[in-house]
Motif scaffolding. Structure first.
Motif, PDB file in Angstrom:
ATOM      1  N   ARG A  49     -11.913  -1.244  -5.481  1.00  0.00           N
ATOM      2  CA  ARG A  49     -12.600  -2.074  -6.534  1.00  0.00           C
ATOM      3  C   ARG A  49     -14.278  -2.062  -6.803  1.00  0.00           C
ATOM      4  O   ARG A  49     -14.664  -1.456  -6.534  1.00  0.00           O
ATOM      5  CB  ARG A  49     -12.985  -3.870  -5.829  1.00  0.00           C
ATOM      6  CG  ARG A  49     -10.677  -4.022  -5.500  1.00  0.00           C
ATOM      7  CD  ARG A  49     -10.706  -5.481  -4.967  1.00  0.00           C
ATOM      8  NE  ARG A  49      -9.310  -5.512  -4.391  1.00  0.00           N
ATOM      9  CZ  ARG A  49      -9.295  -5.382  -3.114  1.00  0.00           C
ATOM     10  NH1 ARG A  49     -10.394  -5.318  -2.673  1.00  0.00           N
ATOM     11  NH2 ARG A  49      -8.141  -5.533  -2.329  1.00  0.00           N
ATOM     12  N   TYR A  93      -7.203   8.039  -3.281  1.00  0.00           N
ATOM     13  CA  TYR A  93      -5.915   7.592  -3.202  1.00  0.00           C
ATOM     14  C   TYR A  93      -6.672   5.703  -2.878  1.00  0.00           C
ATOM     15  O   TYR A  93      -7.349   5.204  -3.937  1.00  0.00           O
ATOM     16  CB  TYR A  93      -4.982   7.267  -2.304  1.00  0.00           C
ATOM     17  CG  TYR A  93      -4.073   5.355  -2.318  1.00  0.00           C
ATOM     18  CD1 TYR A  93      -3.445   5.669  -4.051  1.00  0.00           C
ATOM     19  CD2 TYR A  93      -3.825   5.134  -1.154  1.00  0.00           C
ATOM     20  CE1 TYR A  93      -2.643   3.867  -3.462  1.00  0.00           C
ATOM     21  CE2 TYR A  93      -3.574   3.848  -1.845  1.00  0.00           C
ATOM     22  CZ  TYR A  93      -2.610   3.557  -2.576  1.00  0.00           C
ATOM     23  OH  TYR A  93      -2.278   2.138  -2.654  1.00  0.00           O
ATOM     24  N   GLU A 121       2.036   1.252  -3.481  1.00  0.00           N
ATOM     25  CA  GLU A 121       1.324   2.244  -4.537  1.00  0.00           C
ATOM     26  C   GLU A 121       1.158   3.610  -4.471  1.00  0.00           C
ATOM     27  O   GLU A 121       0.936   4.506  -5.490  1.00  0.00           O
ATOM     28  CB  GLU A 121       0.154   1.506  -4.162  1.00  0.00           C
ATOM     29  CG  GLU A 121       0.488  -0.225  -5.041  1.00  0.00           C
ATOM     30  CD  GLU A 121      -1.103  -1.178  -4.918  1.00  0.00           C
ATOM     31  OE1 GLU A 121      -1.550  -0.401  -4.079  1.00  0.00           O
ATOM     32  OE2 GLU A 121      -1.074  -2.263  -5.642  1.00  0.00           O
ATOM     33  N   TYR A 140     -10.238   6.084  -5.944  1.00  0.00           N
ATOM     34  CA  TYR A 140      -9.123   6.185  -7.521  1.00  0.00           C
ATOM     35  C   TYR A 140      -9.032   3.997  -7.010  1.00  0.00           C
ATOM     36  O   TYR A 140      -9.201   3.632  -7.578  1.00  0.00           O
ATOM     37  CB  TYR A 140      -7.955   6.663  -7.238  1.00  0.00           C
ATOM     38  CG  TYR A 140      -7.869   6.500  -9.270  1.00  0.00           C
ATOM     39  CD1 TYR A 140      -8.266   8.321  -9.350  1.00  0.00           C
ATOM     40  CD2 TYR A 140      -6.497   6.005  -9.159  1.00  0.00           C
ATOM     41  CE1 TYR A 140      -8.214   8.121 -10.603  1.00  0.00           C
ATOM     42  CE2 TYR A 140      -6.000   6.291 -11.018  1.00  0.00           C
ATOM     43  CZ  TYR A 140      -7.635   7.748 -11.649  1.00  0.00           C
ATOM     44  OH  TYR A 140      -7.385   7.051 -12.798  1.00  0.00           O
ATOM     45  N   ASN A 141      -8.800   3.921  -5.853  1.00  0.00           N
ATOM     46  CA  ASN A 141      -8.216   2.169  -5.866  1.00  0.00           C
ATOM     47  C   ASN A 141      -9.615   1.056  -5.928  1.00  0.00           C
ATOM     48  O   ASN A 141      -9.163   0.003  -5.267  1.00  0.00           O
ATOM     49  CB  ASN A 141      -7.571   2.234  -5.438  1.00  0.00           C
ATOM     50  CG  ASN A 141      -5.933   2.016  -6.330  1.00  0.00           C
ATOM     51  OD1 ASN A 141      -5.238   1.989  -7.947  1.00  0.00           O
ATOM     52  ND2 ASN A 141      -5.019   2.769  -5.774  1.00  0.00           N
ATOM     53  N   ASP A 172       0.777  -1.131   0.087  1.00  0.00           N
ATOM     54  CA  ASP A 172      -0.194  -0.304  -0.027  1.00  0.00           C
ATOM     55  C   ASP A 172       0.787   1.197   0.485  1.00  0.00           C
ATOM     56  O   ASP A 172       0.223   1.949  -0.703  1.00  0.00           O
ATOM     57  CB  ASP A 172      -1.222   0.179   1.410  1.00  0.00           C
ATOM     58  CG  ASP A 172      -2.046  -0.135   1.006  1.00  0.00           C
ATOM     59  OD1 ASP A 172      -2.740   0.269  -0.774  1.00  0.00           O
ATOM     60  OD2 ASP A 172      -3.309   0.439   1.322  1.00  0.00           O
TER      61      ASP A 172
END
Lengths: 252, 270
Positions: B235, B229, B33, B232-233, B30
């Protein structure tokens, strides 16, 4: 249907971790052609169309859209291609924070499709008129029904006058009457704008009304191809069964 | 019975090991990323087209949504702190120092941290949920196919707006805490506003003001960044919207404390 090839996909592969979704897909779309792609949920139909506009990067293969290899072009070239390829998302993907008018103005402003504000407004109105929803111009997406959202999303897709439209399950979640209207709208759009389209759907009525050819996808490859009449009267029982909602086809 | 117990214990131990390993692996992945995402977002700050209109809109929304909460919290903090400190300082006959003590405590530490935490809860969760919903409903994809960079239009504008607005909100939190403190002091004794302001600002120096202000920019940047963040990520599925909002609050609140600690260490070294 013209002879010019607007999309050529060659040996396309895509995996997500150990799940191989696309295993060597080949596809050609001609100008003015409406191509239906059918298959079970989760087998990679949407992945294929998203690879075509590079929303998803494929692992291997070649994708040629309007003469440009989209996998090798830079960002500016990709944006130029994307202007010519409309994408109707499964749920419409209208921007919740914007009114219908702003949703339609958004791609015009971003791509500077027309310079003058008045021209942009005219374009918005004509696009909404073509889907029969001019009255909804000042509504918010939350005030619209599922069918209306799909139509507005279609109007937004049409606003940049695309040469190709990718429809991702345009009739899913709609009642029979509305899905019939959307299917007829797809045909009308092709006639009016001479677009070529890929239509991903599970709806046999939609493919019957709106497509010239159909490809059936299973296990990451196309296993059958033909017109609705050809496939529904196929000598192979498994393909005929497919149109009777028996989805298990063995590779032909 | 005993055998069953031993078997259960072994299975449980194995799961704990695995959970701990997964937690640390997940945390480092994490962080990696997030660092990569930060690089991409910062790059967008300097790449045209510059989204001024969206930046102003987001700045207005973030500020407008949080202003009332921040001011009420600041006011109550000033009020409570004064009521708590007054009897203690009275014991030492140092009541005249009360405005100054409150000012230093609020400006140097409590104002930025409390406002930062409220912003982490209000702004970061809001941004996380909004972007996650956009991501799940394919609005981000729709934006991308219509020739708009979502990282520039959606993410960079929100991060920059939070970076600019959070320090302003902290200033308001400090100002309202002074108001609360002034009212609380006047419950115990009469003090003119001029005397209160003079006493408060007499004890404040640039050494208090500047680092406290600088760290609020970092608070704002990371509150916006972490919200974006997480969103945006997200699922697919509506469940991920709630998860994005929740984990944005947790991570950004923790980050506020970490940044505060780093600043205190740096200031002590300097």
């Amino acid at each position: 249907m013209g002879q010019e090839k607007v999309i050529i996909v060659k040996d396309l592969y895509k995996s997500f971790l150990d799940k191989h979704v696309l295993r060597g897909i080949n596809l050609t779309l001609h100008r003015g052609e409406n191509l239906g792609i059918m298959g079970k949920s989760g087998i990679g139909k949407s992945v294929l169309t998203k690879c075509i506009v590079r929303l998803i990067e494929p692992d291997a293969g070649e994708i040629n859209v309007l003469g440009t290899n989209v996998l090798r072009c830079n960002e500016a070239e990709l944006n130029e291609i994307r202007k010519k390829v409309g994408y109707l998302f499964q749920g419409g993907a209208l921007y919740d924070s914007m009114s219908v008018r702003e949703n339609l103005l958004f791609p015009i402003r971003r791509t500077q499709f027309v310079d003058k504000k008045r021209e942009a407004e005219k374009l918005v109105e004509s696009s909404l008129r073509s889907v029969g929803l001019l009255d909804a111009i000042d509504k918010m997406p939350s005030e619209l029904s599922g069918g209306m959202k799909k139509r507005i999303a279609l109007a937004r897709t049409l606003i940049l006058r695309p040469e190709i439209i990718l429809y991702d399950e345009p009739t899913t979640g709609l009642d029979a009457v509305t899905s019939g209207e959307i299917s007829e709208l797809i045909v009308k759009i092709r006639e009016e704008y001479n677009t070529a389209s890929i239509i991903i759907t599970h709806d046999t009525k939609c493919v019957k009304i709106a497509t010239d050819n159909i490809k059936i996808m299973q296990d990451g490859v196309f296993v059958a191809e033909g017109t609705y009449e050809e496939l529904s009267r196929s000598s192979e029982k498994e393909i005929r069964d497919y149109f009777m909602w028996k989805m298990n086809i063995k590779t032909t | 019975m005993r055998k069953v117990h031993v078997r259960n214990f072994k299975v449980r131990k194995f799961h704990v090991d695995e959970e701990v390993r997964n937690f640390y692996n997940g945390m480092f992945i994490d962080l990696g990323e997030l660092a990569f995402f930060t690089g991409k977002v910062v790059k967008q700050f300097f790449q045209p087209p510059f989204e001024y209109k969206e930046l102003i809109k987001q700045g207005y929304l973030i500020g407008n949504k949080s202003f009332s909460l921040i001011s009420v919290t600041g006011f109550i903090m000033g009020l409570v702190l004064t009521m708590q400190m007054n009897p203690i300082l009275s014991n030492f006959g140092a009541q005249t120092l009360l405005p100054g003590v409150i000012a230093v405590a609020m400006v140097r530490e409590l104002g930025p941290v409390i406002a930062g935490l409220i912003c982490a809860g209000k702004i970061s969760s809001g941004i996380g949920a909004e972007i996650a919903a956009m991501s799940v409903t394919e609005q981000i994809d729709a934006m991308e196919v219509s020739g708009t960079k979502p990282l520039g239009f959606v993410v960079a504008t929100r991060v920059l707006a939070a970076t600019i607005v959070v320090p302003i909100l902290v200033i308001f939190a400090d100002a309202f805490s002074f108001l609360g403190a002034y009212l609380a002091i006047n419950v115990f004794e009469n003090m003119s506003i001029a005397l209160f302001v003079n006493s408060a600002f007499d004890m404040l120096s640039f050494k208090d003001l500047i680092p406290a202000t600088i760290k609020t920019f970092f608070f704002g940047f990371f509150i916006g960044l972490i919200g974006c963040y997480k969103g945006y990520n997200a699922r697919s599925g509506t469940e991920s919207v709630g998860y994005a909002a929740n984990s944005a609050v947790v991570s950004s609140s923790l980050t506020v404390f970490v940044i505060d600690l780093i600043f205190v260490l740096i200031i002590n070294i300097l």
